[in-house]
Design a protein around this motif. Structure first.
Motif, PDB file in Angstrom:
ATOM      1  N   ARG A 184       0.827  -1.205   0.000  1.00  5.82           N
ATOM      2  CA  ARG A 184       0.000   0.000   0.000  1.00  5.82           C
ATOM      3  C   ARG A 184       0.867   1.263   0.000  1.00  5.82           C
ATOM      4  O   ARG A 184       2.000   1.251   0.467  1.00  5.82           O
TER       5      ARG A 184
ATOM      6  N   TRP B 216      -2.622   4.973   5.565  1.00  4.53           N
ATOM      7  CA  TRP B 216      -2.467   3.949   4.543  1.00  4.53           C
ATOM      8  C   TRP B 216      -3.662   4.040   3.605  1.00  4.53           C
ATOM      9  O   TRP B 216      -4.804   4.135   4.049  1.00  4.53           O
TER      10      TRP B 216
ATOM     11  N   LYS C 109      -6.333   2.426   1.457  1.00  2.60           N
ATOM     12  CA  LYS C 109      -6.982   1.123   1.334  1.00  2.60           C
ATOM     13  C   LYS C 109      -8.080   1.246   0.295  1.00  2.60           C
ATOM     14  O   LYS C 109      -8.907   2.156   0.340  1.00  2.60           O
ATOM     15  N   LYS C 110      -8.108   0.298  -0.646  1.00  4.78           N
ATOM     16  CA  LYS C 110      -8.977   0.416  -1.811  1.00  4.78           C
ATOM     17  C   LYS C 110     -10.453   0.465  -1.442  1.00  4.78           C
ATOM     18  O   LYS C 110     -11.202   1.288  -1.954  1.00  4.78           O
TER      19      LYS C 110
END
Length: 709
Positions: A159, A174, A176-177
């Motif tokens: 990521r 981070w 995150k999709k």
């Protein structure tokens, strides 16, 4: 009768002289030695006694330019030894302020090619003469570990990190999709007084404060260095993160007290300077510069003022009619002289080592380009120069030029110069593109003549394809009429080796407001956008659509998706090229501030509105360490890797799916553990018995239906 010696000794024992207060007498009979009026000058020429009067006369004249030197022999004293001067002298000024001005102006002054004057206060002798003659081992500061500064690259999911700046808070997350961003650290209030910025490879994060710059790094983003530069406004970095450049509107001023000067990072030679180059490894200033006179007082400052070669080996500053090139890490002027270029308007370094024809330099050559405007007796010119030889490799003369803009291809193999020209009547403006082919013999130049004015040009990374946005200069300035044209250019395939391929616009989209092009860092995908405070639009293109042969057919351009984003002010691709962020910054307007993240295909995966949202920054990554063979192996097994990531995405998107998958994995792990345990026991006890299991299966080989009459 006078007291005897024995009586004096007895009196001294009875009276402690340290207990007597002499302050009133010291104040009454205080003698002003006037040491602050004196300076000591080192680095003067060593001359025969017969020439000393002439040397003193020259030096007196020099020091009189910054103050008034005392007349007579007391004004300048130059000690002699063995019939020669000793290389230093004492100068007495009428006031201490004049002596201070001499230190600021003449310390480091080059008298001639071999002699540089070093000017210091005479009163500072007391500070340095009090040093003990006994050697005392210096205290080495205890090593302070900042952890692994590239720890984010070890993330198992690969990521990327992103920085969100809203209100007075800065948070790092981070990406995150399919779920909310996960904080890397707890968001920090008052982290920066202006803005934050990552270094080019993402190793350091910098915050801006009235006192200077603060760098952060490591897994928890702990403090690394402080860079003292009062009221700093702008910062920039060398490509390999070795150096940082800062600029402040306030000139550097040395502290008055000796204690403060001892802790101050700048010396007298930096007095009055505003531009500083810092060594990021040590946290110390490597070189300072005064702001060029033509930039003093400007409200909008051209930035950066220092430009770097691709490997940090050289940096350069542009001045009136000259280019100053410095070699690192000494930051001394290359060959101790400027590169004289009359009327130079702009210059750019090649972003990579240039593989010039017949060059044997490992990693390519250092090359820069520059342009100069037309004058009454000279045409406008664009030139390419090799460094350090200063050899001009190629020059192109241009006529009726308004301005030029230089665009280097990412590998340094091509240079495109966008030239805006005017007709003889100066009523119409149009653009030409000049392509310098640096890998070929004698660097041939290909010209692409257009009828439109190009408002944006962008190379595809590591490719010869490019996109332009242009419009016809028809004299109608109405901004509500969409008249921009998006053009996709590539080399035109030709038959035969002797014919050089030329550029051709294979696809064009007309009648647009688009004004910006952003290529994915991996190439192939591009976003053509309209950035405006009142409206915004993003168009996602695949320029190699349905290209199974991987030959990058230039005709395979497909519009994947169009998205509206009113008030969009900025956009940026993440380092992997999988996601694109677009945001609306409160620094430019205060309506519906926030950010959106799209997949490279244009699918919206996150839309967040934040009050007083200011900035979105992807954390950069260094170049991949994979070899071409490694990348080929990944492409060959792409389906296998894709299945793993699709499973991870599915688990991340749905809690129920994640729970089911984790339950199955646990059941499988329990079964394997149970089986291994009991099979092992059976082997050890000899209880393993063979069993024959018969199974009867029926299989219909052929079935036929017939109608019997």
């Amino acid at each position: 009768m006078s007291p005897t010696e024995e009586e004096y000794l007895q009196l001294e024992k009875e009276i402690n002289l340290d207990d007597i207060d002499f302050s009133d007498l010291e104040e009454k009979y205080e003698v002003d030695t006037g040491l602050d009026n004196y300076v000591i000058v080192d680095g003067a020429p060593i001359a025969p006694e017969s020439k000393v009067p002439i040397l003193i006369k020259v030096l007196r004249k020099l020091f009189n330019t910054v103050g008034e030197v005392v007349e007579g022999d007391d004004g300048v004293y130059m000690p002699l030894e063995n019939g020669k001067s000793k290389g230093y002298l004492f100068v007495q000024f009428k006031t201490a302020a004049m002596a201070e001005a001499a230190i600021k102006s003449l310390n480091g002054k080059k008298l001639d090619q071999k002699h540089r004057l070093l000017v210091n206060r005479l009163s500072d002798i007391e500070k340095y003469s009090s040093i003990s003659s006994e050697f005392k081992e210096p205290e080495v500061p205890r090593f302070k570990s900042h952890g692994y500064l590239k720890s984010w690259l070890q993330d198992e999911q690969g990521r990327d990190q992103m920085l969100l700046h809203f209100s007075e808070t800065v948070g790092i997350y981070w990406n995150k999709k399919a779920s909310e961003p996960e904080p890397v650290i707890e968001p920090r209030r008052a982290f920066t007084s202006r803005y934050a910025k990552f270094s080019p490879k993402g190793t350091y994060l910098f915050s801006i404060h009235p006192q200077g710059i603060q760098s952060w790094g490591g897994e928890d983003f702990k403090s690394i260095h402080r860079y003292v530069h009062n009221q700093v406004r702008l910062i920039d970095f060398s490509p390999n993160e070795n150096y940082m450049v800062t600029l402040s509107p306030l000139a550097i001023s040395l502290p008055t007290s000796a204690a403060e000067r001892a802790q101050f990072p700048f010396g007298p030679e930096s007095e009055g300077h505003k531009l500083v180059i810092w060594d990021l490894a040590t946290g110390e200033p490597a070189r300072t510069f005064a702001l060029p006179p033509h930039l003093e007082g400007q409200k909008e400052m051209p930035w950066p003022l220092v430009k770097w070669s691709h490997d940090d080996k050289y940096c350069a500053r542009q001045g009136p009619d000259a280019l100053a090139i410095y070699e690192t890490p000494s930051f001394q002027l290359l060959e101790k002289k400027l590169v004289k270029i009359d009327g130079i308007q702009d210059f750019e370094w090649a972003p990579a080592g240039v593989p010039l024809y017949n060059s044997k330099a490992e990693g390519g050559e250092h090359v820069l380009s520059y342009w100069t405007p037309e004058t009454s007796n000279q045409t406008a010119r664009v030139a390419v120069m090799q460094i350090p030889s200063r050899q001009v490799l190629r020059t192109v003369n241009l006529f009726q030029v308004n301005t030029c803009k230089m665009h280097w291809q990412s590998e340094g193999k091509l240079l495109c110069v966008k030239v805006d020209l005017h007709t003889k009547s100066r009523k119409t403006i149009f653009s030409n593109l000049e392509f310098f082919k640096l890998t070929e013999r004698d660097i041939p130049v290909e010209k692409l003549e257009l009828k439109d004015v190009i408002v944006n040009f962008s190379w595809e990374p590591k490719s010869e394809r490019f996109i332009t946005i242009s419009r016809l200069d028809d004299g109608n300035p109405n901004p509500s009429i969409p008249k921009n044209t998006i053009s996709f250019y590539a080399r035109e395939p030709v038959k035969g080796k002797k014919v050089a391929p030329k550029y051709k616009a294979y696809n064009q989209v007309q009648g647009k407001h688009s004004n910006t092009v952003y290529w994915s860092p991996m190439g192939r995908y591009a976003v053509v956008a309209t950035i405006s405070r009142t409206s915004g639009e993003l168009e996602f293109y695949d320029v190699s659509f349905d290209d199974e042969s991987n030959k990058k057919d230039p005709a395979n351009v497909k519009l994947l998706k169009t998205e509206k984003f009113s008030g969009m002010t900025n956009m940026a691709w993440d380092p992997s090229g999988r996601f694109l962020a677009a945001w609306s910054s409160s620094w430019l307007h205060s309506i519906e501030n926030g950010y959106r993240i799209f997949e490279f295909t244009g699918n919206l995966i996150r839309d967040e509105t934040l009050d007083q949202f200011r900035e979105f920054i992807w954390r950069p990554r260094p170049e991949s360490l994979l070899t071409n063979a490694d990348k080929k192996k990944v492409r060959a097994n792409l389906r296998q890797y894709a299945d793993q990531f699709e499973l991870a995405d599915a688990m991340e998107a749905d809690a129920a799916v994640k729970e089911a998958i984790m339950a199955r994995r646990k059941a499988l792990a329990d079964w394997r553990e149970y089986r291994a345990k009991h099979v092992g026991k059976a082997v050890q006890t000899g209880d393993v018995k063979m069993k024959i299991i018969e199974e009867i299966k029926e299989e219909i080989i052929e079935e036929k239906e017939e109608v019997i009459e």
